[in-house]
Design a protein around this motif. Structure first.
Motif, PDB file in Angstrom:
ATOM      1  N   ASP A  45      35.139  -2.708  -0.298  1.00  0.00           N
ATOM      2  CA  ASP A  45      34.504  -2.056   0.851  1.00  0.00           C
ATOM      3  C   ASP A  45      35.185  -0.729   1.171  1.00  0.00           C
ATOM      4  O   ASP A  45      34.508   0.270   1.477  1.00  0.00           O
ATOM      5  N   GLU A  46      36.514  -0.722   1.107  1.00  0.00           N
ATOM      6  CA  GLU A  46      37.235   0.531   1.360  1.00  0.00           C
ATOM      7  C   GLU A  46      36.902   1.581   0.302  1.00  0.00           C
ATOM      8  O   GLU A  46      36.733   2.766   0.617  1.00  0.00           O
ATOM      9  N   LEU A  47      36.789   1.151  -0.952  1.00  0.00           N
ATOM     10  CA  LEU A  47      36.428   2.072  -2.029  1.00  0.00           C
ATOM     11  C   LEU A  47      35.056   2.676  -1.788  1.00  0.00           C
ATOM     12  O   LEU A  47      34.853   3.894  -1.942  1.00  0.00           O
ATOM     13  N   MET A  48      34.072   1.858  -1.402  1.00  0.00           N
ATOM     14  CA  MET A  48      32.719   2.361  -1.171  1.00  0.00           C
ATOM     15  C   MET A  48      32.687   3.335   0.009  1.00  0.00           C
ATOM     16  O   MET A  48      31.996   4.364  -0.026  1.00  0.00           O
ATOM     17  N   GLN A  49      33.435   3.025   1.052  1.00  0.00           N
ATOM     18  CA  GLN A  49      33.455   3.905   2.224  1.00  0.00           C
ATOM     19  C   GLN A  49      34.091   5.256   1.898  1.00  0.00           C
ATOM     20  O   GLN A  49      33.553   6.308   2.257  1.00  0.00           O
ATOM     21  N   ASN A  50      35.227   5.232   1.204  1.00  0.00           N
ATOM     22  CA  ASN A  50      35.884   6.488   0.831  1.00  0.00           C
ATOM     23  C   ASN A  50      35.011   7.309  -0.114  1.00  0.00           C
ATOM     24  O   ASN A  50      34.938   8.546   0.003  1.00  0.00           O
ATOM     25  N   LEU A  51      34.358   6.632  -1.058  1.00  0.00           N
ATOM     26  CA  LEU A  51      33.493   7.339  -2.001  1.00  0.00           C
ATOM     27  C   LEU A  51      32.320   7.986  -1.279  1.00  0.00           C
ATOM     28  O   LEU A  51      31.958   9.134  -1.555  1.00  0.00           O
ATOM     29  N   THR A  52      31.710   7.275  -0.343  1.00  0.00           N
ATOM     30  CA  THR A  52      30.577   7.826   0.409  1.00  0.00           C
ATOM     31  C   THR A  52      30.997   9.057   1.207  1.00  0.00           C
ATOM     32  O   THR A  52      30.294  10.078   1.215  1.00  0.00           O
ATOM     33  N   GLU A  53      32.147   8.971   1.879  1.00  0.00           N
ATOM     34  CA  GLU A  53      32.603  10.097   2.693  1.00  0.00           C
ATOM     35  C   GLU A  53      32.934  11.317   1.833  1.00  0.00           C
ATOM     36  O   GLU A  53      32.579  12.445   2.182  1.00  0.00           O
ATOM     37  N   SER A  54      33.618  11.106   0.716  1.00  0.00           N
ATOM     38  CA  SER A  54      34.001  12.242  -0.131  1.00  0.00           C
ATOM     39  C   SER A  54      32.787  12.892  -0.800  1.00  0.00           C
ATOM     40  O   SER A  54      32.678  14.125  -0.861  1.00  0.00           O
ATOM     41  N   LEU A  55      31.858  12.073  -1.302  1.00  0.00           N
ATOM     42  CA  LEU A  55      30.668  12.631  -1.956  1.00  0.00           C
ATOM     43  C   LEU A  55      29.715  13.267  -0.955  1.00  0.00           C
ATOM     44  O   LEU A  55      29.027  14.244  -1.280  1.00  0.00           O
ATOM     45  N   ASN A  56      29.655  12.709   0.247  1.00  0.00           N
ATOM     46  CA  ASN A  56      28.727  13.232   1.246  1.00  0.00           C
ATOM     47  C   ASN A  56      29.060  14.680   1.596  1.00  0.00           C
ATOM     48  O   ASN A  56      28.164  15.517   1.777  1.00  0.00           O
ATOM     49  N   LYS A  57      30.338  14.998   1.688  1.00  0.00           N
ATOM     50  CA  LYS A  57      30.750  16.370   1.988  1.00  0.00           C
ATOM     51  C   LYS A  57      30.303  17.318   0.880  1.00  0.00           C
ATOM     52  O   LYS A  57      29.801  18.425   1.145  1.00  0.00           O
ATOM     53  N   LEU A  58      30.450  16.893  -0.360  1.00  0.00           N
ATOM     54  CA  LEU A  58      30.062  17.722  -1.497  1.00  0.00           C
ATOM     55  C   LEU A  58      28.548  17.897  -1.584  1.00  0.00           C
ATOM     56  O   LEU A  58      28.036  19.017  -1.783  1.00  0.00           O
TER      57      LEU A  58
ATOM     58  N   VAL B  46      21.609  14.459 -10.434  1.00  0.00           N
ATOM     59  CA  VAL B  46      22.887  14.995  -9.955  1.00  0.00           C
ATOM     60  C   VAL B  46      23.648  13.939  -9.163  1.00  0.00           C
ATOM     61  O   VAL B  46      24.862  13.756  -9.348  1.00  0.00           O
ATOM     62  N   LEU B  47      22.974  13.238  -8.281  1.00  0.00           N
ATOM     63  CA  LEU B  47      23.627  12.184  -7.498  1.00  0.00           C
ATOM     64  C   LEU B  47      24.163  11.072  -8.394  1.00  0.00           C
ATOM     65  O   LEU B  47      25.265  10.550  -8.175  1.00  0.00           O
ATOM     66  N   ASP B  48      23.377  10.715  -9.397  1.00  0.00           N
ATOM     67  CA  ASP B  48      23.802   9.658 -10.308  1.00  0.00           C
ATOM     68  C   ASP B  48      25.104  10.040 -11.018  1.00  0.00           C
ATOM     69  O   ASP B  48      26.027   9.239 -11.146  1.00  0.00           O
ATOM     70  N   GLN B  49      25.186  11.277 -11.459  1.00  0.00           N
ATOM     71  CA  GLN B  49      26.399  11.740 -12.138  1.00  0.00           C
ATOM     72  C   GLN B  49      27.593  11.733 -11.186  1.00  0.00           C
ATOM     73  O   GLN B  49      28.694  11.287 -11.554  1.00  0.00           O
ATOM     74  N   ARG B  50      27.400  12.219  -9.985  1.00  0.00           N
ATOM     75  CA  ARG B  50      28.504  12.276  -9.018  1.00  0.00           C
ATOM     76  C   ARG B  50      28.985  10.879  -8.621  1.00  0.00           C
ATOM     77  O   ARG B  50      30.189  10.621  -8.518  1.00  0.00           O
ATOM     78  N   ILE B  51      28.038   9.987  -8.401  1.00  0.00           N
ATOM     79  CA  ILE B  51      28.411   8.629  -7.987  1.00  0.00           C
ATOM     80  C   ILE B  51      29.137   7.903  -9.108  1.00  0.00           C
ATOM     81  O   ILE B  51      30.165   7.240  -8.878  1.00  0.00           O
ATOM     82  N   ASN B  52      28.645   8.019 -10.334  1.00  0.00           N
ATOM     83  CA  ASN B  52      29.319   7.373 -11.466  1.00  0.00           C
ATOM     84  C   ASN B  52      30.731   7.919 -11.654  1.00  0.00           C
ATOM     85  O   ASN B  52      31.672   7.169 -11.948  1.00  0.00           O
ATOM     86  N   GLU B  53      30.883   9.233 -11.472  1.00  0.00           N
ATOM     87  CA  GLU B  53      32.217   9.830 -11.599  1.00  0.00           C
ATOM     88  C   GLU B  53      33.147   9.307 -10.513  1.00  0.00           C
ATOM     89  O   GLU B  53      34.312   8.981 -10.772  1.00  0.00           O
TER      90      GLU B  53
ATOM     91  N   ALA C 270      18.951  24.351  -4.794  1.00  0.00           N
ATOM     92  CA  ALA C 270      19.800  23.678  -5.777  1.00  0.00           C
ATOM     93  C   ALA C 270      18.999  22.869  -6.794  1.00  0.00           C
ATOM     94  O   ALA C 270      19.411  22.742  -7.952  1.00  0.00           O
ATOM     95  N   THR C 271      17.882  22.335  -6.383  1.00  0.00           N
ATOM     96  CA  THR C 271      17.134  21.420  -7.263  1.00  0.00           C
ATOM     97  C   THR C 271      15.744  21.946  -7.617  1.00  0.00           C
ATOM     98  O   THR C 271      14.999  21.242  -8.326  1.00  0.00           O
ATOM     99  N   ASN C 272      15.379  23.116  -7.085  1.00  0.00           N
ATOM    100  CA  ASN C 272      14.038  23.659  -7.282  1.00  0.00           C
ATOM    101  C   ASN C 272      12.969  22.719  -6.723  1.00  0.00           C
ATOM    102  O   ASN C 272      11.817  22.704  -7.173  1.00  0.00           O
ATOM    103  N   GLY C 273      13.395  21.884  -5.750  1.00  0.00           N
ATOM    104  CA  GLY C 273      12.462  20.962  -5.114  1.00  0.00           C
ATOM    105  C   GLY C 273      12.096  19.757  -5.956  1.00  0.00           C
ATOM    106  O   GLY C 273      11.158  19.014  -5.611  1.00  0.00           O
TER     107      GLY C 273
END
Length: 294
Positions: free
Chosen positions: A141-154, A114-121, A103-106
């Motif tokens: 705290d709930e927002l950060m936890q939900n965001l981490t779980e949803s982005l982690n799967k992607l 890519v992570l920066d774009q996803r996290i900002n979105e 995905a990143t060519n190493g």
């Protein structure tokens, strides 16, 4: 002799060259992939010493430790359309080396971008669904936890990256919003201060009234007790005087005359006209107090 030494040196150099191009080491803090003409043939090389074929094989190494993505502050809007400057960071690490390399060519810079774009979105969407109060305190705290779980799967599926945690370091308000918020907070604090002062004055009046009431009661009781004691003392004194004067009435008359003389002649400027034969001068004429015969 010189030819042998030269041959030996050439041989050693050849051995060193071959070893450096065939042997490689994967450290405990690294993940590696083995490429054969640019195609992945070993997606997860274990730590240790390994062998590769020169020119045919290529080894790419990546840091397997938890890395930090320090994002640039971004401006987001809340559900009330109020802007805020959010400074965040994320912790991530490589989970699937093959997917990560594909995905990143190493390139770590590509992964960070890519992570920066996803996290900002994700932050923009999460902040846009919540109010300023919820974002600042209640549900962050709930927002950060939900965001981490949803982005982690992607990120696991697409980039082979495990997103360990996402956190907000700081939330600042733009100048125009800060002024209005400060003004509202100042007004609210002044209202609370006035309320506290009003309650304090009310309690002070209650305490003062109770203290005045207790003082009045104490003074009345003290005056009552003093009058009772004074009355008892006067009664006892009168009884004692009466008993003493009853034993010798003549002495009582003499003492009373001396007291009258003392009071009458206490001021040299006083003038008193009295008949010399009156009872007032009876003890001055005769110490026994006998009246003169006419």
């Amino acid at each position: 002799m010189n030819n042998k030494v030269f041959s030996l040196i050439v041989g050693l150099l050849l051995i060193v060259f071959v070893a450096s191009n065939t042997l490689y080491v994967i450290n405990e803090t690294e993940r590696g992939v083995l490429l054969k003409f640019g195609k992945v043939v070993n997606a997860d090389i274990p730590p240790g010493l390994h062998v590769k074929l020169p020119l045919m094989h290529e080894v790419r190494k990546f840091d397997s430790r938890i890395l930090t993505l320090d994002a640039r502050p971004q401006r987001f809007l809340t559900v009330e359309k109020k802007g805020m400057i959010v400074d965040s960071f994320a912790k991530w690490r490589i989970k699937d080396v093959s997917t990560y390399y594909t995905a990143t060519n190493g390139e770590e810079a590509t992964a960070v971008r890519v992570l920066d774009q996803r996290i900002n979105e994700g932050l923009r969407n999460g902040f846009g669904e919540r109010s300023l109060q919820e974002v600042v305190s209640g549900e962050r705290d709930e927002l950060m936890q939900n965001l981490t779980e949803s982005l982690n799967k992607l990120t696991r599926e697409r980039y082979g990256i495990e997103l360990v945690d996402v956190r907000v370091k700081r939330i600042d308000l733009p100048d125009q919003v800060s002024d209005s918020v400060y003004s509202r907070m100042n007004t609210e604090r002044q209202r609370e201060a006035r309320e506290h002062r009003s309650k304090g004055r009310e309690q002070a009046e209650v305490i003062k009234a109770d203290a005045d009431r207790q003082r009045t009661i104490l003074e009345a009781e003290a005056y009552r007790d003093a009058e009772l004691l004074r009355g008892e003392g006067d009664a006892k004194a009168a009884a004692i005087y009466s008993a003493a004067y009853t034993q010798n009435p003549e002495f009582y008359s003499f003492v009373r005359s001396l007291t009258a003389y003392k009071d009458a002649f206490s001021n040299k400027g006083d003038i008193m006209l009295v008949d010399p034969d009156s009872d007032f001068f009876r003890y001055l004429k005769d110490s026994t107090g006998k009246k003169a015969q006419p």
